[in-house]
Design an enzyme around this catalytic site. Structure first.
Site, PDB file in Angstrom:
ATOM      1  CE1 TYR A 128     -21.899  47.613  20.203  1.00 50.38           C
ATOM      2  CE2 TYR A 128     -20.951  48.364  22.285  1.00 50.38           C
ATOM      3  CZ  TYR A 128     -21.394  48.253  20.800  1.00 50.38           C
ATOM      4  OH  TYR A 128     -19.970  48.904  20.025  1.00 50.38           O
ATOM      5  CG  ASP A 173     -22.207  56.016  17.569  1.00 44.77           C
ATOM      6  OD1 ASP A 173     -22.047  57.153  17.716  1.00 44.77           O
ATOM      7  OD2 ASP A 173     -21.530  55.072  17.239  1.00 44.77           O
ATOM      8  CB  THR A 210     -30.189  48.230  26.309  1.00 47.79           C
ATOM      9  OG1 THR A 210     -30.754  49.319  25.688  1.00 47.79           O
ATOM     10  CG2 THR A 210     -29.659  48.310  27.800  1.00 47.79           C
ATOM     11  CB  ILE A 233     -31.178  61.012  23.483  1.00 51.05           C
ATOM     12  CG1 ILE A 233     -30.126  61.638  24.488  1.00 51.05           C
ATOM     13  CG2 ILE A 233     -30.431  60.640  22.024  1.00 51.05           C
ATOM     14  CD1 ILE A 233     -29.247  60.689  25.338  1.00 51.05           C
TER      15      ILE A 233
END
Length: 154
Positions: free
Chosen positions: A127, A36, A124, A13
């Site tokens: 978490y 993140d 996914t 991404i």
């Protein structure tokens, strides 16, 4: 690009050219692991600096909510940070919280005039949200959001 089109892409991404990419953030907004951490590393210090200003102003980002920053060094102009729910068996409001992540991210993109948004699989990773169930929530929510936009523009 065709308006209101959904594309599924497997890849990094941080390499996507879009008006915004979405970060599966934690509530601190200070970076972490997974998507993140990758976004913060690739985007450089400008993202963290804006996240720190947001934290000073509002104290982080609650689950299901979203905030926007610069894209820093990323090909995307902006990063929309949203905090997904931790999976607890699906009986503690996780589907609704996950849907809010997608809806609030898209609403923020619309409010900023952004046309192209790339999402990761929110919640996914660590978490623990089951990927098949998360995908159903994501597609249903995005299609619903786009459908409501089409109704408003008529």
């Amino acid at each position: 690009m065709t308006p209101n089109r959904i594309q599924l892409i497997q890849g990094d991404i941080t390499k996507i050219t879009a008006d915004a990419i979405v970060n599966a953030a934690n509530s601190s907004l200070l970076g972490g692991g997974g998507v993140d951490g990758a976004i913060h590393r690739a985007g450089g210090p400008a993202i963290l600096e804006e996240c720190q200003r947001i934290r000073a102003r509002q104290g982080g980002c609650p689950t299901g909510e979203a905030v926007i920053t610069t894209g820093g060094n990323l090909p995307a102009k902006h990063v929309i940070h949203t905090v997904g729910p931790v999976w607890n068996g699906g009986h503690q409001g996780e589907p609704d919280l996950l849907a809010r992540c997608y809806h609030n991210s898209l609403a923020l993109a619309r409010a900023h005039g952004l046309k192209t948004v790339a999402f990761p699989n929110i919640s996914t990773g660590v978490y623990g949200y089951p990927k098949d169930q998360a995908a159903q929530v994501a597609v249903h929510t995005v299609l619903g959001f786009l459908g409501s936009m089409n109704c408003r523009s008529r």
